[in-house]
Design a protein around this motif. Structure first.
Motif, PDB file in Angstrom:
ATOM      1  N   ASP A 128      -0.740   5.782   5.361  1.00  0.00           N
ATOM      2  CA  ASP A 128      -0.234   4.987   4.397  1.00  0.00           C
ATOM      3  C   ASP A 128       0.072   3.710   4.627  1.00  0.00           C
ATOM      4  O   ASP A 128      -0.261   2.740   3.976  1.00  0.00           O
ATOM      5  CB  ASP A 128       1.174   5.539   4.232  1.00  0.00           C
TER       6      ASP A 128
ATOM      7  N   LYS B 265      -2.182   0.385   3.075  1.00  0.00           N
ATOM      8  CA  LYS B 265      -1.173  -0.754   2.358  1.00  0.00           C
ATOM      9  C   LYS B 265      -1.884  -2.110   3.043  1.00  0.00           C
ATOM     10  O   LYS B 265      -1.907  -2.918   2.204  1.00  0.00           O
ATOM     11  CB  LYS B 265       0.058  -0.538   2.828  1.00  0.00           C
TER      12      LYS B 265
ATOM     13  N   ARG C 178      13.679   6.144 -11.670  1.00  0.00           N
ATOM     14  CA  ARG C 178      12.628   6.243 -10.945  1.00  0.00           C
ATOM     15  C   ARG C 178      11.262   6.832 -11.304  1.00  0.00           C
ATOM     16  O   ARG C 178      11.430   7.622 -12.670  1.00  0.00           O
ATOM     17  CB  ARG C 178      13.124   7.617  -9.860  1.00  0.00           C
TER      18      ARG C 178
ATOM     19  N   GLU D 181       5.888  12.768  -6.792  1.00  0.00           N
ATOM     20  CA  GLU D 181       7.187  12.130  -5.830  1.00  0.00           C
ATOM     21  C   GLU D 181       7.817  11.133  -6.913  1.00  0.00           C
ATOM     22  O   GLU D 181       6.877  10.536  -7.568  1.00  0.00           O
ATOM     23  CB  GLU D 181       7.012  11.845  -4.540  1.00  0.00           C
TER      24      GLU D 181
ATOM     25  N   PHE E  81      10.101   7.672  -7.180  1.00  0.00           N
ATOM     26  CA  PHE E  81      10.159   6.440  -6.400  1.00  0.00           C
ATOM     27  C   PHE E  81      10.671   5.330  -7.207  1.00  0.00           C
ATOM     28  O   PHE E  81      10.577   5.122  -8.704  1.00  0.00           O
ATOM     29  CB  PHE E  81       8.918   5.713  -6.054  1.00  0.00           C
ATOM     30  N   SER E  82      11.753   4.311  -6.770  1.00  0.00           N
ATOM     31  CA  SER E  82      12.463   3.238  -7.468  1.00  0.00           C
ATOM     32  C   SER E  82      11.329   2.329  -7.373  1.00  0.00           C
ATOM     33  O   SER E  82      10.154   2.675  -6.656  1.00  0.00           O
ATOM     34  CB  SER E  82      13.500   3.097  -6.692  1.00  0.00           C
TER      35      SER E  82
ATOM     36  N   ASP F  59      11.408  -0.647  -6.147  1.00  0.00           N
ATOM     37  CA  ASP F  59      11.237  -1.344  -4.774  1.00  0.00           C
ATOM     38  C   ASP F  59      10.588  -0.255  -3.945  1.00  0.00           C
ATOM     39  O   ASP F  59       9.773  -0.888  -2.868  1.00  0.00           O
ATOM     40  CB  ASP F  59      12.724  -1.752  -3.994  1.00  0.00           C
ATOM     41  N   GLU F  60      10.701   0.979  -4.046  1.00  0.00           N
ATOM     42  CA  GLU F  60      10.004   1.844  -2.962  1.00  0.00           C
ATOM     43  C   GLU F  60       8.720   1.772  -3.310  1.00  0.00           C
ATOM     44  O   GLU F  60       7.658   1.845  -2.512  1.00  0.00           O
ATOM     45  CB  GLU F  60      10.632   3.073  -3.164  1.00  0.00           C
ATOM     46  N   ILE F  61       8.151   1.816  -4.585  1.00  0.00           N
ATOM     47  CA  ILE F  61       6.581   1.574  -5.033  1.00  0.00           C
ATOM     48  C   ILE F  61       6.050   0.300  -4.288  1.00  0.00           C
ATOM     49  O   ILE F  61       4.900   0.474  -4.146  1.00  0.00           O
ATOM     50  CB  ILE F  61       6.636   1.496  -6.677  1.00  0.00           C
ATOM     51  N   LYS F  62       6.819  -0.665  -4.148  1.00  0.00           N
ATOM     52  CA  LYS F  62       5.927  -1.791  -3.580  1.00  0.00           C
ATOM     53  C   LYS F  62       5.621  -1.655  -2.261  1.00  0.00           C
ATOM     54  O   LYS F  62       4.740  -2.274  -1.653  1.00  0.00           O
ATOM     55  CB  LYS F  62       7.120  -3.087  -3.327  1.00  0.00           C
ATOM     56  N   GLU F  63       6.254  -0.514  -1.366  1.00  0.00           N
ATOM     57  CA  GLU F  63       5.742  -0.207  -0.114  1.00  0.00           C
ATOM     58  C   GLU F  63       4.678   0.881  -0.188  1.00  0.00           C
ATOM     59  O   GLU F  63       4.104   1.063   0.912  1.00  0.00           O
ATOM     60  CB  GLU F  63       6.894   0.148   0.628  1.00  0.00           C
ATOM     61  N   LEU F  64       4.339   1.474  -1.453  1.00  0.00           N
ATOM     62  CA  LEU F  64       3.035   2.221  -1.532  1.00  0.00           C
ATOM     63  C   LEU F  64       1.894   1.521  -1.537  1.00  0.00           C
ATOM     64  O   LEU F  64       1.668   0.474  -2.183  1.00  0.00           O
ATOM     65  CB  LEU F  64       3.493   3.021  -2.661  1.00  0.00           C
TER      66      LEU F  64
END
Length: 328
Positions: free
Chosen positions: A71, A75, A232, A293, A295-296, A298-303
């Motif tokens: 991952d 990224k 989410r 899954e 995700f919020s 902000d969490e999607i930014k890390e995917l």
């Protein structure tokens, strides 16, 4: 003095070569390998300005790349496209077990490293006397020897014929530079080419090689549904060969009859073999699928997302921002 194409090439390279490219200032095979893979399908300017240094800062060594999660690698590769390259880098780093091969023969056994790439790394890092055969070099050989037919096996024979085994590093770098700056696909600068005196195709460079038959890319339509639950959003990590490892929203062929989904907009994404025409919807309908899954934002930014999913995400964010401005 008798003309020598090899000597003429080296003289040209000394004066005109791109000597300051960072991967030419090291003998460490790791950054050379990274640069070779990044430069496949991607221009030098793009690699330098956006990807090469951040990738090496994040994964400064073969061991760091091997220990990383896929991952994280995807990224850092985001935006370069052709993600199979990143997956192969990660797999190859793990297969190396801390030591990069020292010969082209051994490098070819690693995923994502073909004959030309192995030759390039081996000649640049270890001065192994082997020619390369990337797109630029192929074009030079086609024109220098007036070869119309696209035959890679034949080109390897001519690559060795023109090669200078006494200066493998300089020769291969020079060939790439001549192809990138002089022997251009369109409007080649034959008058300043170091191969001009002996080039058999200089009178009609556009004839070599023969033109490929171009086919229009098919268009695939898709409905992209962004499912929302408690602020989410549902994404799935792809397991198919295409875009493997990247996260994406649900895709269907058609929107179900009676759907209450909210239309967000249309996207277009060009891939090597087809064009995706997507229609994006936001859905608050019940959704249960164990492959997905939640995700919020902000969490999607890390995917790591595909470009198409990034475009869908941009439509979602625009819609949410518009609603905030409207006080909804």
């Amino acid at each position: 003095m008798k003309y020598s194409p090899q000597q003429s090439l080296l003289i040209w390279y000394e004066k005109n070569g791109r000597h300051t490219l960072p991967w030419r200032l090291t003998k460490d095979p790791y950054p050379i390998w990274i640069s070779e893979i990044m430069l496949q399908q991607t221009q030098v300017k793009t690699v330098l300005e956006r990807f090469y240094f951040p990738f090496l800062e994040r994964f400064p060594s073969l061991e760091a790349l091997a220990e990383a999660q896929l991952d994280d690698v995807l990224k850092m590769w985001e935006g370069l496209g052709y993600y199979t390259r990143a997956r192969n880098l990660h797999t190859a780093a793990r297969e190396c077990r801390g030591t990069f091969p020292r010969t082209a023969h051994d490098m070819i056994s690693l995923p994502g490293i073909g004959r030309s790439t192995a030759h390039a790394i081996a000649s640049f890092a270890y001065n192994e006397p082997l020619p390369i055969l990337d797109a630029n070099v192929k074009r030079i050989l086609h024109r220098f020897f007036a070869l119309s037919k696209r035959d890679e096996k034949q080109l390897w024979t001519y690559a060795y014929q023109l090669f200078d085994p006494n200066h493998p590093f300089e020769y291969n770098q020079a060939m790439m530079d001549v192809g990138a700056t002089v022997c251009l696909a369109k409007k080649p600068l034959c008058d300043v080419c170091p191969f001009k005196p002996a080039c058999l195709g200089k009178g009609s460079p556009d004839a070599y090689p023969e033109k490929k038959t171009t086919r229009s890319k098919p268009i695939r339509t898709s409905v992209i549904r962004i499912y929302r639950r408690d602020n989410r959003y549902a994404l799935m990590q792809r397991s198919s060969r295409f875009l493997h490892g990247l996260w994406g929203f649900s895709e269907t062929v058609n929107l179900p009859i009676g759907s209450t989904d909210h239309f967000l907009g249309d996207i277009t994404q060009h891939y090597s073999h087809f064009t995706l025409a997507g229609t994006v919807y936001l859905s608050d309908e019940p959704f249960e699928d164990e492959r997905f899954e939640w995700f919020s934002l902000d969490e999607i930014k890390e995917l790591s997302l595909s470009r198409a999913d990034h475009k869908a995400m941009a439509l979602l964010r625009y819609n949410l921002d518009q609603k905030r401005e409207d006080g909804c």
